[in-house]
Scaffold this active site. Structure first.
Site, PDB file in Angstrom:
ATOM      1  N   ASN A  14       0.798  -1.230   0.000  1.00 18.73           N
ATOM      2  CA  ASN A  14       0.000   0.000   0.000  1.00 18.73           C
ATOM      3  C   ASN A  14       0.831   1.282   0.000  1.00 18.73           C
ATOM      4  OD1 ASN A  14      -2.550  -1.414   0.076  1.00 18.73           O
ATOM      5  ND2 ASN A  14      -2.047  -1.930   2.190  1.00 18.73           N
ATOM      6  N   ARG A  21      -3.261   8.136  -0.348  1.00 12.79           N
ATOM      7  CA  ARG A  21      -3.743   7.362   0.773  1.00 12.79           C
ATOM      8  C   ARG A  21      -3.666   8.168   2.064  1.00 12.79           C
ATOM      9  NH1 ARG A  21      -0.174   2.618   3.533  1.00 12.79           N
ATOM     10  NH2 ARG A  21      -1.752   1.836   4.966  1.00 12.79           N
ATOM     11  N   TYR A  26      -0.344  10.063   6.451  1.00 14.28           N
ATOM     12  CA  TYR A  26       0.888   9.704   5.743  1.00 14.28           C
ATOM     13  C   TYR A  26       1.508  10.854   4.956  1.00 14.28           C
ATOM     14  CZ  TYR A  26      -0.618   5.003   6.942  1.00 14.28           C
ATOM     15  OH  TYR A  26      -0.994   3.884   7.642  1.00 14.28           O
ATOM     16  N   ASN A  77      10.255  -0.085   5.360  1.00 16.92           N
ATOM     17  CA  ASN A  77       8.904   0.259   5.800  1.00 16.92           C
ATOM     18  C   ASN A  77       8.019  -0.854   5.261  1.00 16.92           C
ATOM     19  OD1 ASN A  77       6.358   1.153   6.334  1.00 16.92           O
ATOM     20  ND2 ASN A  77       6.726   3.258   5.682  1.00 16.92           N
ATOM     21  N   GLU A 101      14.079  -0.046  10.870  1.00 22.16           N
ATOM     22  CA  GLU A 101      12.619  -0.087  10.677  1.00 22.16           C
ATOM     23  C   GLU A 101      12.137   1.357  10.535  1.00 22.16           C
ATOM     24  OE1 GLU A 101      10.547  -1.924  13.942  1.00 22.16           O
ATOM     25  OE2 GLU A 101       8.578  -1.324  13.171  1.00 22.16           O
ATOM     26  N   ARG A 110      -1.247   4.848  17.430  1.00 19.91           N
ATOM     27  CA  ARG A 110      -2.423   4.543  16.610  1.00 19.91           C
ATOM     28  C   ARG A 110      -3.166   3.322  17.170  1.00 19.91           C
ATOM     29  NH1 ARG A 110      -0.725   4.493  10.531  1.00 19.91           N
ATOM     30  NH2 ARG A 110      -3.001   4.559  10.320  1.00 19.91           N
ATOM     31  N   ARG A 114      -1.469  -1.921  15.607  1.00 16.19           N
ATOM     32  CA  ARG A 114      -0.207  -1.391  15.072  1.00 16.19           C
ATOM     33  C   ARG A 114       0.890  -1.330  16.141  1.00 16.19           C
ATOM     34  NH1 ARG A 114      -1.922   0.643  10.006  1.00 16.19           N
ATOM     35  NH2 ARG A 114      -4.058   1.377  10.087  1.00 16.19           N
TER      36      ARG A 114
HETATM   37  C1  DQA Z   1       3.150   2.444   8.146  1.00 17.91           C
HETATM   38  C2  DQA Z   1       2.365   2.140   9.418  1.00 17.91           C
HETATM   39  C3  DQA Z   1       1.622   0.828   9.280  1.00 17.91           C
HETATM   40  O1  DQA Z   1       0.872   0.567  10.460  1.00 17.91           O
HETATM   41  C4  DQA Z   1       0.665   0.889   8.113  1.00 17.91           C
HETATM   42  O2  DQA Z   1       0.010  -0.355   7.952  1.00 17.91           O
HETATM   43  C5  DQA Z   1       1.318   1.316   6.856  1.00 17.91           C
HETATM   44  C6  DQA Z   1       2.275   2.413   6.901  1.00 17.91           C
HETATM   45  C7  DQA Z   1       3.787   3.856   8.201  1.00 17.91           C
HETATM   46  O3  DQA Z   1       4.676   4.120   7.396  1.00 17.91           O
HETATM   47  O4  DQA Z   1       3.377   4.685   9.028  1.00 17.91           O
HETATM   48  O5  DQA Z   1       1.005   0.819   5.768  1.00 17.91           O
HETATM   49  O6  DQA Z   1       4.196   1.502   8.012  1.00 17.91           O
END
Ligand code: DQA
Length: 150
Positions: A14, A21, A26, A77, A101, A110, A114
């Protein structure tokens, strides 16, 4: 040209939709914008950078395997696979370079799902919550970790 080495920037599911998105979470920049910023940071610090994005877990695992012995660091990511993928955990565990990471948002602030990261225990560190700024920060972290080790 001699460099300090190749960094693999890896983007999970995604993230190809960035820009469209959920911009409140983001940001408005595209993935290409972030890759450009990461590459500029890498080159200014004497590294090369390659990028791969996939919406498929297996592709990400193959990319991690292919980075073994060929790259000095992986900045990942993994999108929502961060919270579910023990296969990515195991692939990173078998990688001997630096692992960062990276998240645009701050997953800890969040939804509860997550709050788990399968990657955290096999990463040198995590950069989260700084939106696009996180990309050059992650590259700088790689450079500093490698400099401190040599
Ligand atoms: C993410 C955070 C994840 O929880 C989410 O599913 C994403 C993007 C971020 O960059 O903040 O797809 O990795």
């Amino acid at each position: 040209m001699s460099t300090n080495g190749m960094i693999l920037l890896l983007s999970g599911p995604n993230l190809d939709l960035l820009g469209e998105r959920d911009p409140a979470v983001y940001g408005h920049e595209t993935l290409e914008n972030h890759v450009d910023a990461a590459r500029a940071a890498a080159e200014s610090l004497g590294f090369e950078l390659e990028h791969a994005q996939s919406n498929h877990e297996g592709d990400l695992i193959e990319a991690i395997h292919a980075a073994r012995g060929r790259t000095v660091a992986i900045v990942i990511n993994a999108g929502a696979l961060t919270h579910t993928s023990w296969s990515i955990h195991d692939a990173l565990d078998a990688y001997d370079g630096v692992v960062i990471e990276l998240h645009l948002s701050n997953p800890a602030a969040r939804e509860p799902f997550r709050h788990t990261s399968t990657i955290a225990s096999v990463a040198d560190g995590c950069i989260a919550g700084f939106k696009g700024l996180g990309y050059p920060l992650a590259i700088e972290a790689v450079a500093r970790i490698i400099a401190a080790r040599s």
